[in-house]
Motif scaffolding. Structure first.
Motif, mmCIF file in Angstrom:
data_model
loop_
_atom_site.group_PDB
_atom_site.id
_atom_site.type_symbol
_atom_site.label_atom_id
_atom_site.label_comp_id
_atom_site.label_asym_id
_atom_site.label_seq_id
_atom_site.Cartn_x
_atom_site.Cartn_y
_atom_site.Cartn_z
ATOM 1 N N UNK A 11 0.603 -30.516 33.144
ATOM 2 C CA UNK A 11 1.301 -29.550 32.290
ATOM 3 C C UNK A 11 0.326 -28.778 31.400
ATOM 4 N N UNK A 12 -0.779 -29.435 31.004
ATOM 5 C CA UNK A 12 -1.752 -28.738 30.161
ATOM 6 C C UNK A 12 -2.507 -27.649 30.925
ATOM 7 N N UNK A 13 -2.915 -27.963 32.157
ATOM 8 C CA UNK A 13 -3.887 -27.093 32.829
ATOM 9 C C UNK A 13 -3.371 -26.424 34.097
ATOM 10 N N UNK A 14 -2.254 -26.925 34.655
ATOM 11 C CA UNK A 14 -1.812 -26.348 35.930
ATOM 12 C C UNK A 14 -0.484 -25.603 35.805
ATOM 13 N N UNK A 15 0.512 -26.262 35.226
ATOM 14 C CA UNK A 15 1.823 -25.631 35.132
ATOM 15 C C UNK A 15 2.561 -26.123 33.885
ATOM 16 N N UNK A 16 2.578 -25.277 32.871
ATOM 17 C CA UNK A 16 3.168 -25.639 31.583
ATOM 18 C C UNK A 16 4.674 -25.820 31.630
ATOM 19 N N UNK A 17 5.283 -25.505 32.750
ATOM 20 C CA UNK A 17 6.746 -25.618 32.801
ATOM 21 C C UNK A 17 7.206 -27.026 33.179
ATOM 22 N N UNK A 20 8.746 -33.410 30.879
ATOM 23 C CA UNK A 20 8.855 -34.867 30.856
ATOM 24 C C UNK A 20 8.763 -35.295 29.401
ATOM 25 N N UNK A 21 9.338 -36.461 29.114
ATOM 26 C CA UNK A 21 9.305 -36.944 27.736
ATOM 27 C C UNK A 21 8.183 -37.963 27.565
ATOM 28 N N UNK A 67 15.990 -31.673 33.714
ATOM 29 C CA UNK A 67 14.907 -30.867 34.278
ATOM 30 C C UNK A 67 13.731 -31.783 34.630
ATOM 31 N N UNK B 446 -4.850 -20.929 27.567
ATOM 32 C CA UNK B 446 -3.784 -21.929 27.659
ATOM 33 C C UNK B 446 -3.574 -22.595 26.296
ATOM 34 N N UNK B 491 3.656 -20.436 30.716
ATOM 35 C CA UNK B 491 4.153 -20.501 32.101
ATOM 36 C C UNK B 491 5.671 -20.538 32.163
#
Lengths: 212, 584
Positions: A11-17, A20-21, A67, B446, B491
């Motif tokens: 989530x930090x570097x590839x896909x921020x969407x 997860x908790x 989600x 980012x 994103x």
């Protein structure tokens, strides 16, 4: 390296969407549960194999998915309230009277059931809950029963009704998956069996009293 | 169409302080409607990670005077001594209250509450539930709170701002994480109990949720933050993760050792050794490492916490969680091997300026717990005072807010008070900010890059040792980051559990808090408690002569001037710190 670290990297570097908790990353806040290779785990405590095999991460079973890995646990919160997880007494001590004495062996009786972190892994593993979402389920039952075992409590009879009413403890088929997946070594399957026995004894006693 | 909710009291944060406040308000009057908002389910709150215990005078051999004296000494004489006195008097009945509510406190053989030794406490006065005291406290409070129909929970609602009109707080704007819908919650009183801001540091024992949200929204509403330069570093955390290894492990008799196998604290705090206050111990650990007596590991230098001599039985009965954490996260069994440890950020002594009833200078706004600064902690908090603080001041804030809200209700004839608040205006401000993120095109950097930037600069320039040059650089860099944040690459454009948006708001909050920490650290030209300036290595007691409390506080005031009064009943000792000698 744990599964949670991988999720954070993603989530930090590839896909921020990616949703997860997590919070404490030390296995006590109970928020980061997911299926890791099909088994309910806390992702913060599930190591990634150093051999480089692929790890499959899925949302916990038996809950509506909101989600990605985020599932709706509102139903559990409602069930928790329903089992009256608080001390019930006819007369409450004044604060000036000090603590209720409780010997270590009395604490021992309920201690393990109070260790539940509400991580929902047991619900994800429970076949009864999978078939019937009304089922009170392992964690709520264990947490309610924990107060029945507490020497300070006088609400056991009232709570037994709540624990066995509707889709209560008697629906449990004692598969025991809940206790196997518990990351805190709580034995909710044992709590459920003992609730059944306590309830049976209580109704037996009341029948005998009526017979007299 | 903006959703609106109305409560007499809105509480932000559902950890120990927030839950204790909610229960206090609910028992004060069953007429009150209490909204309890938290960005996480209550049992995820960071109280859950507190391990060692809760300080309160419950033993015959102890006295409240002694607890007060220990706390004041521990604070390096910066605590408000009147507040400390009140705190130590009320802590015991709070512990008993939790016992009556079912908290599984550890016991003596005769059934009485067991107490253990803790750093800076001169006798055994820390009550505990094994080494999961915070966990048990939190779950007991949450479960007990379910009894009260007056408490309405908003789980996973993120509060973005406070509404202030006619010089009083009128409510707040909150984001429902499930849908990203904004709602206005009107309330006569708002209690901020959002905890600390440890996540602005790289190495912290804090959970990811501790981002100073409540401090930032209060500050933006014109409420002063106080004593922000005092950041506590806990001496024993696991390298890499920062996972807390409780002080109770030293309270139960554990040793700290360097590479030569030496209990090095004999050179820093020979009398108290492993049970010295956290500020002194953390500096000692860093000093040992600097002088080459640490071990080198994949996550940097570390020292050892040795529990082996306690034996398996004591470890399993008193410190089971320490064993579990060491096994899971460091692959070390403390029964057989010493645990690698290093200092990590742990606690923010500073926070929202309040009095002993949790009142802030803004009418209707309250704060309690780590988010607040009463102050009983001064320049350095003693371990196990923080859970007691959550209970004592959570209850006081809850009661005072309840009485305030009831008087408002009588005046205005409805819960939540005056309906004329221009709620739409507050919501649309938040909406605008949200849309700037959701609808923004492009963006390069980012969020994680910016967050790591903040964490690394705080670690190196606003850490255990500080000096003017570094602090000035830190301030400049924080302000630069503030400027860059709006251009971050986003994103996620969705509205369901958009955690990236949440993290962007959190970083925005943290930057304000970080700025206040760096600024206050720059302004305090002395070394006191957890604040150590290498360019001003001595304590300067002239700094205690500040204006008294109760003074008018216009927004934007330099809050370091706002030292609460009555700090001089216990005269400050000439030498408390190991630090001054340590430098020479």
């Amino acid at each position: 390296m744990f599964v949670l670290d991988a999720l954070n990297y993603a989530s930090d570097w590839l896909d921020g969407s990616l949703a997860f908790r997590w919070s404490c990353r030390m296995g006590v806040c109970g928020s980061c549960g997911a299926l890791v290779d099909g088994t309910p785990r806390l992702t913060c405590a599930a190591p990634i194999p150093e051999t480089g095999e692929k790890v499959v991460i899925e949302p916990l079973h038996n809950f509506p998915v909101q989600k990605d890995l985020v599932v709706d646990i509102g139903d559990f919160m409602e069930k928790l309230g329903r089992v009256e997880p608080w001390i019930i007494r006819e007369r409450e001590r004044a604060l000036e009277e000090g603590e209720y004495p409780q010997k270590p062996e009395e604490l021992e009786k309920y201690d393990q059931f109070s260790a539940c972190i509400n991580c929902m892994l047991c619900y994800a593993a429970c076949p009864v809950f999978a078939a019937d979402k009304e089922f009170i389920g392992p964690a709520a039952a264990a947490l309610g029963y924990r107060y029945n075992l507490d020497s300070r409590d006088e609400g056991a009879t009232e709570r037994l009704d709540l624990l066995t009413g509707g889709a209560g403890a008697f629906d449990c088929t004692f598969v025991g998956e809940c206790s196997i997946v518990c990351p805190k070594n709580v034995d909710p399957a044992l709590a459920l069996q003992r609730i059944k026995i306590d309830a049976a004894l209580t109704s037996l006693k009341s029948i005998m009293r009526r017979g007299k | 169409m903006v959703e609106k909710f109305s409560h007499d009291i809105a509480i932000v944060g559902a950890g120990a302080a927030g839950l204790r406040a909610a229960i206090a308000a609910a028992t004060f009057s069953d007429k009150l409607s209490i909204g309890l908002l938290s960005k996480v389910y209550p049992m995820r709150s960071h109280t859950v990670s507190a391990e060692g215990g809760t300080a309160a005078v419950l033993k015959d051999y102890d006295s409240t005077d002694l607890h007060a004296l220990d706390t004041i000494k521990g604070s390096d004489y910066l605590a408000d001594q009147d507040a400390v006195e009140l705190f130590v008097r009320e802590a015991p009945s709070e512990v008993i209250q939790l016992e009556h509510w079912g908290c599984p406190w550890s016991r003596e053989e005769d059934g009485k509450l067991a107490a253990r030794a803790f750093g800076g406490m001169s006798v055994k006065r820390t009550l505990f539930a094994a080494d999961k005291t915070g966990f048990h406290l939190l779950h007991t409070l949450l479960q007990h709170s379910l009894k009260y129909p007056g408490i309405v929970r908003y789980d996973e609602w993120f509060v973005l701002s406070l509404a202030v009109e006619d010089g009083a707080v009128r409510g707040l704007v909150a984001l429902d994480l499930r849908t990203s819908e904004l709602a206005f919650v009107s309330a006569s009183a708002v209690i901020v109990a959002t905890g600390g801001a440890g996540r602005m540091y790289q190495f912290t024992t804090n959970g990811v949720i501790k981002t100073g949200d409540g401090m930032a929204i209060s500050y933006r509403a014109g409420v002063p933050l106080k004593d922000m330069e005092f950041i506590q570093f806990h001496p024993t955390a696991l390298p890499g993760t920062g996972i807390l290894i409780t002080e109770a492990s030293r309270g139960e008799g554990g040793y700290l050792k360097n590479k030569d196998g030496e209990r090095f604290l004999s050179r820093y705090t020979p009398e108290k050794m492993e049970l010295g206050p956290r500020d002194i111990l953390s500096r000692a650990l860093v000093q040992e490492i600097r002088e080459g007596r640490g071990f080198e590991g994949p996550f940097g230098a570390y020292l050892l916490l040795d529990l082996r001599h306690l034996g398996e039985k004591v470890i399993d009965s008193k410190l089971p969680f320490v064993r579990e954490l060491a096994l899971n996260y460091a692959k070390i069994d403390p029964v057989k091997e010493p645990i690698p440890v290093r200092p990590a950020q742990h606690y923010t002594m500073g926070g929202i300026h309040t009095d002993v009833n949790g009142r802030t200078p803004l009418p209707g706004l309250y704060s309690c717990g780590e988010a607040a600064c009463v102050t009983i902690n001064g320049a350095n908090r003693l371990g196990s005072n923080s859970l007691s603080e959550c209970l004592v001041f959570g209850r006081r804030a809850g009661q005072d807010a309840a009485s305030f809200a009831l008087s408002r209700r009588e005046r205005d004839h409805n819960p939540g008070g005056d309906r004329s608040v221009s709620s739409v205006q507050y919501v649309s401000l938040a909406e605008e900010k949200m849309n700037r993120l959701l609808k923004k095109e492009g963006g390069q950097e980012r969020l994680a890059e910016m967050r790591e930037g903040l964490q690394s600069l705080m670690e190196t320039k606003v850490g255990i040792f500080r000096e003017e040059k570094g602090l000035r650089e830190a301030l400049r860099e924080i302000r630069e980051l503030k400027g860059r944040l709006p251009s971050a690459k986003v994103d996620d454009r969705g509205r369901t559990f958009n955690m990236e948006m949440v993290h962007a708001f959190e970083l925005d909050f943290m930057l304000d808090v970080a700025e206040s920490v760096a600024y206050s650290a720059l302004m305090r030209q002395e070394s006191r408690g957890a604040h150590f300036r290498t360019d001003f290595p001595k304590r300067d007691d002239k700094s205690l002569e500040g204006p008294d409390k109760g003074q008018e506080v216009p927004p934007g005031t330099d809050t370091r001037e706002l030292l609460p009064g009555v700090r001089s009943k216990v005269p400050s000792e000439d030498v408390r710190l190991g630090c001054t000698q340590l430098r020479e």
